[in-house]
Structure formats: C-alpha cells, structure tokens
Design an enzyme around this catalytic site. Structure first.
Site, PDB file in Angstrom:
ATOM      1  N   SER A 140       0.872  -1.177   0.000  1.00 49.96           N
ATOM      2  CA  SER A 140       0.000   0.000   0.000  1.00 49.96           C
ATOM      3  C   SER A 140       0.910   1.228   0.000  1.00 49.96           C
ATOM      4  CB  SER A 140      -0.844   0.001   1.279  1.00 49.96           C
ATOM      5  OG  SER A 140      -1.321   1.291   1.569  1.00 49.96           O
ATOM      6  N   TYR A 157      -0.207  -0.484  10.740  1.00 51.16           N
ATOM      7  CA  TYR A 157      -0.591  -0.825   9.353  1.00 51.16           C
ATOM      8  C   TYR A 157       0.520  -0.392   8.398  1.00 51.16           C
ATOM      9  CZ  TYR A 157      -3.104  -1.074   4.916  1.00 51.16           C
ATOM     10  OH  TYR A 157      -3.468  -1.377   3.614  1.00 51.16           O
TER      11      TYR A 157
HETATM   12  N1  LIG Z   1      -8.655  -1.048  -0.528  1.00 54.04           N
HETATM   13  C1  LIG Z   1      -7.657  -0.199  -0.639  1.00 54.04           C
HETATM   14  O1  LIG Z   1      -7.858   0.980  -0.917  1.00 54.04           O
HETATM   15  C2  LIG Z   1      -6.249  -0.660  -0.414  1.00 54.04           C
HETATM   16  C3  LIG Z   1      -5.228   0.305  -0.470  1.00 54.04           C
HETATM   17  C4  LIG Z   1      -3.921  -0.093  -0.284  1.00 54.04           C
HETATM   18  C5  LIG Z   1      -3.631  -1.419  -0.071  1.00 54.04           C
HETATM   19  N2  LIG Z   1      -4.626  -2.347  -0.001  1.00 54.04           N
HETATM   20  C6  LIG Z   1      -4.247  -3.763   0.233  1.00 54.04           C
HETATM   21  O2  LIG Z   1      -4.962  -4.602  -0.640  1.00 54.04           O
HETATM   22  C7  LIG Z   1      -5.130  -5.895  -0.055  1.00 54.04           C
HETATM   23  C8  LIG Z   1      -6.570  -6.345  -0.202  1.00 54.04           C
HETATM   24  O3  LIG Z   1      -7.399  -5.492   0.583  1.00 54.04           O
HETATM   25  P1  LIG Z   1      -8.905  -5.121   0.215  1.00 54.04           P
HETATM   26  O4  LIG Z   1      -8.965  -3.673   0.060  1.00 54.04           O
HETATM   27  O5  LIG Z   1      -9.423  -5.999  -0.856  1.00 54.04           O
HETATM   28  O6  LIG Z   1      -9.582  -5.475   1.627  1.00 54.04           O
HETATM   29  P2  LIG Z   1     -10.809  -6.407   2.019  1.00 54.04           P
HETATM   30  O7  LIG Z   1     -11.940  -6.210   1.101  1.00 54.04           O
HETATM   31  O8  LIG Z   1     -11.003  -6.145   3.468  1.00 54.04           O
HETATM   32  O9  LIG Z   1     -10.215  -7.872   1.815  1.00 54.04           O
HETATM   33  C9  LIG Z   1      -9.206  -8.365   2.644  1.00 54.04           C
HETATM   34  C10 LIG Z   1      -9.122  -9.853   2.484  1.00 54.04           C
HETATM   35  O10 LIG Z   1      -8.107 -10.355   3.382  1.00 54.04           O
HETATM   36  C11 LIG Z   1      -8.659 -11.430   4.129  1.00 54.04           C
HETATM   37  N3  LIG Z   1      -8.051 -11.621   5.445  1.00 54.04           N
HETATM   38  C12 LIG Z   1      -8.006 -10.764   6.488  1.00 54.04           C
HETATM   39  N4  LIG Z   1      -7.453 -11.348   7.557  1.00 54.04           N
HETATM   40  C13 LIG Z   1      -7.140 -12.624   7.180  1.00 54.04           C
HETATM   41  C14 LIG Z   1      -6.565 -13.745   7.837  1.00 54.04           C
HETATM   42  N5  LIG Z   1      -6.228 -13.700   9.146  1.00 54.04           N
HETATM   43  N6  LIG Z   1      -6.369 -14.882   7.150  1.00 54.04           N
HETATM   44  C15 LIG Z   1      -6.740 -14.963   5.857  1.00 54.04           C
HETATM   45  N7  LIG Z   1      -7.311 -13.963   5.176  1.00 54.04           N
HETATM   46  C16 LIG Z   1      -7.510 -12.799   5.835  1.00 54.04           C
HETATM   47  C17 LIG Z   1     -10.123 -11.029   4.289  1.00 54.04           C
HETATM   48  O11 LIG Z   1     -10.877 -12.148   4.704  1.00 54.04           O
HETATM   49  P3  LIG Z   1     -12.244 -11.917   5.568  1.00 54.04           P
HETATM   50  O12 LIG Z   1     -13.265 -11.465   4.577  1.00 54.04           O
HETATM   51  O13 LIG Z   1     -12.490 -13.265   6.139  1.00 54.04           O
HETATM   52  O14 LIG Z   1     -11.930 -10.863   6.593  1.00 54.04           O
HETATM   53  C18 LIG Z   1     -10.423 -10.570   2.875  1.00 54.04           C
HETATM   54  O15 LIG Z   1     -10.640 -11.663   2.037  1.00 54.04           O
HETATM   55  C19 LIG Z   1      -4.652  -5.759   1.393  1.00 54.04           C
HETATM   56  O16 LIG Z   1      -3.347  -6.308   1.507  1.00 54.04           O
HETATM   57  C20 LIG Z   1      -4.604  -4.252   1.625  1.00 54.04           C
HETATM   58  O17 LIG Z   1      -3.641  -3.883   2.578  1.00 54.04           O
HETATM   59  C21 LIG Z   1      -5.925  -1.999  -0.166  1.00 54.04           C
END
Ligand SMILES: NC(=O)c1ccc[n+]([C@@H]2O[C@H](COP(=O)([O-])OP(=O)(O)OC[C@H]3O[C@@H](n4cnc5c(N)ncnc54)[C@H](OP(=O)(O)O)[C@@H]3O)[C@@H](O)[C@H]2O)c1
Length: 300
Positions: free
Chosen positions: A148, A173
């Site tokens: 990120s 984070y």
């Molecule tokens: N969205 C943004 O704007 C953004 C920006 C920068 C970086 N990112 C990065 O992008 C990646 C994906 O995030 P997202 O935005 O798609 O978030 P999200 O919709 O919250 O999805 C996160 C995923 O990670 C899984 N997860 C969380 N804890 C876990 C664990 N203990 N074991 C296995 N799986 C786990 C969640 O499962 P559950 O559904 O079971 O919780 C979910 O499937 C992350 O690494 C995040 O840091 C996102």
C-alpha cells in the site's frame, strides 16, 4: 494503459490468491478465472469463500476454482494448511499475497504478534516459504505481494512486533505494508543469489472501495474520502497485481502501482520506491527475525 484485456491467456496455470473472498482479491481471482486459470481461492472463512466461488462461477470465464481455508493469523494453521496442500498439489505457478487487515482495535495473532504485522507480513512469509518449492519447480512462476502507499509512512520497529511498548493502529498498518515490500525485495535478492527463476514482485492497488475500512470510524472514513477524492472500484485496484503476475515485461524486484496522484488512482505502471523500502539491511534483519520466530527457513 494496461488493462485486463492485456492479460495473456492463463489456461494451464495454477494461481493462489489470498484474501480472495472479498475486494481486490476477489477481482484478482475473477480475472484469472476469466482467462482460463485454475484459481485457488484462499481465505479464513469457508462460507465467504464458497459464496465468492459461486459468484465467480456464475460469471463468464473458462477457468476452474478450488477453495483453500487458511487463517493467516495462526502459524500453526498455516503449517497444517501447507502440509495438506503440498501432499495434494504438485504445482503452483502464481501466488498472490493479497490478504490484509487494516487498523483493527488492538489485537494479537494466535502466536501473540500484533495482528497487522502478523497477518499482512508474517503469515505471508510462512505461507510463501512452504509453497516456494512448488513455485520454484515451475517455469515462469511468480510471487506477487500486495502492499500500500501507506508504506511511505512505515518504519520497522523490531522491539514492538508484539505491541510490547504501545499500539497505534495506523502506525502498525504502515509498518506491515513497508514489511510487505521489504519482504518482496529480499525474497527477490535471495532467489537471484540462488540462481532461481521465480519472480518476486511487489504491488500496491491505490485507493479502492473495499471492506478494508471496516475498522475505520465514519469520521475518519469521511476525512480519508476528502483527502483521496473518489475511490476506485476494486477491479481497477486488482490491475497492478494482475500486471505483476502476468505481463511478460515484469522483472523480479519490480514494484507496480496505479500511475496517477502519487499512486492513489489510475492504471498500473512500474513505480519508483522511496529509499527506506530499498534498505537491504532492514530487509535482511526482518527476514532473519521472521525465520527465527516462525522456525522456518526457505529452501532456495
Ligand atoms: N482497498 C484499498 O484501498 C487498499 C489500499 C492499499 C492497499 N490495499 C491492500 O490490498 C489488499 C486487499 O485489501 P482489500 O482492500 O481488498 O480489503 P478487504 O476487502 O477487506 O479484503 C481483505 C481480504 O483479506 C482477508 N483476510 C483478512 N485477515 C485474514 C486472515 N487472518 N487470514 C486470511 N485472510 C484474511 C479477508 O478475509 P475476511 O473477509 O475473512 O476478513 C479478505 O478476504 C490488502 O493487503 C490491503 O492492505 C488496499
């Protein structure tokens, strides 16, 4: 402008995406399915994974799907999952380390680590290590680790991985997302040293509408919206990972990010990293700490 249409056909490829039931991971898995890959949807919640699988199946695509339940907040769960996976699978072409958690209330993993360093970094360190021999045996295999732009404010504090001293949700984070990049680059260096062919590549998706903000107060969310402007849809946030995992021009040690507004939005490009993410001494120390604490050494 690189889009999903630029993705080569993925028939015959086996791809694992962690956190595939939601957000960016779901869109990443869907794109691979559309392009004909065998996609392993990894996550901690079987019901959510089954729902995601059903949704992907109902959409257009000629890939195949498999579910893998693994909770990245437990080193023992990862060990057990990996042992079972390695006994039933003889190949893996692409691993996308995508799962993540952001700014939860103070919480520890099963093993006592602060949740974000534990799940976002340490869990993926161990999972990748176990799966590495399968990846190394495949021609053209890749490991993509999702970070990120929060890495910019990250600093690795080796004395506080268990919140021994204090807890600051956003600070931890940012640390975990810096750790993702340090890990990806250190992995690349170690693979290169061993003359391996696996590409280790880091990405970041920009600012997207996902469930990642579930722990944010409404007030903080509105402030973030004001700062970032309009958020992207998760399909667009998946593009850097898809490019890193499939574009022929990618090299190990690269970092891909949306191109506009400092990486906040746009389409994926090779993106520069700030010096603290390139710090080889910190990356080595982090790697050695992870090896020590997991009791696991990679076989290169
Ligand atoms: N969205 C943004 O704007 C953004 C920006 C920068 C970086 N990112 C990065 O992008 C990646 C994906 O995030 P997202 O935005 O798609 O978030 P999200 O919709 O919250 O999805 C996160 C995923 O990670 C899984 N997860 C969380 N804890 C876990 C664990 N203990 N074991 C296995 N799986 C786990 C969640 O499962 P559950 O559904 O079971 O919780 C979910 O499937 C992350 O690494 C995040 O840091 C996102």
């Amino acid at each position: 402008m690189w889009t999903k249409n630029d993705m080569p056909d993925q028939s015959g490829k086996k791809v694992m995406v962690t956190g595939a039931n939601a957000g960016i991971g779901f869109e990443t898995a869907l794109a691979f399915y559309e392009k004909g890959a065998h996609v392993i949807l990894a996550g901690r919640n079987l019901t959510a994974l089954e729902q995601a699988s059903g949704k992907i199946r109902s959409l257009k695509g000629n890939g195949s799907l498999e579910i893998a339940v693994v909770d990245l907040s437990s080193l023992e769960a990862i060990r057990q999952f990996a042992s079972q996976f390695l006994s039933t699978h003889s190949s893996l072409d692409i691993l996308i380390n995508n799962a993540g958690v952001m700014i939860p209330p103070e919480w520890k993993t099963t093993d006592g680590y602060e949740l974000q360093i534990g799940v976002n970094f340490l869990g993926h360190f161990l999972l990748t290590g176990y799966l590495y021999p399968l990846l190394a045996a495949q021609e053209g295999s890749r490991i993509v680790t999702v970070s990120s732009m929060a890495y910019l404010r990250g600093k690795i504090d080796f004395s506080n991985f268990r919140s021994e001293n204090s807890y600051d949700a956003m600070r931890e984070y940012c640390q975990s997302k810096l750790a993702n990049i340090l890990f990806s680059l250190e992995l690349h260096r170690r693979i290169s040293k061993a003359n391996g062919n696996v590409l280790s590549v880091a990405t970041q998706p920009g600012a997207n509408k996902t469930e990642l903000v579930r722990h944010m107060s409404e007030e903080d969310y509105n402030a973030a919206l004001e700062r970032f402007g309009e958020l992207m849809e998760p399909w667009q946030g998946a593009l850097p990972s898809l490019m890193a995992a499939t574009w022929p021009g990618v090299k190990g040690g690269d970092f891909y990010s949306p191109d506009k507004d400092g990486g906040i939005r746009g389409y994926p490009v090779l993106f520069p990293l700030e010096p603290h993410a390139l710090d080889k001494a910190v990356a080595k120390q982090l790697w050695e700490w992870a090896e020590h604490d997991t009791g696991f050494s990679y076989s290169f």
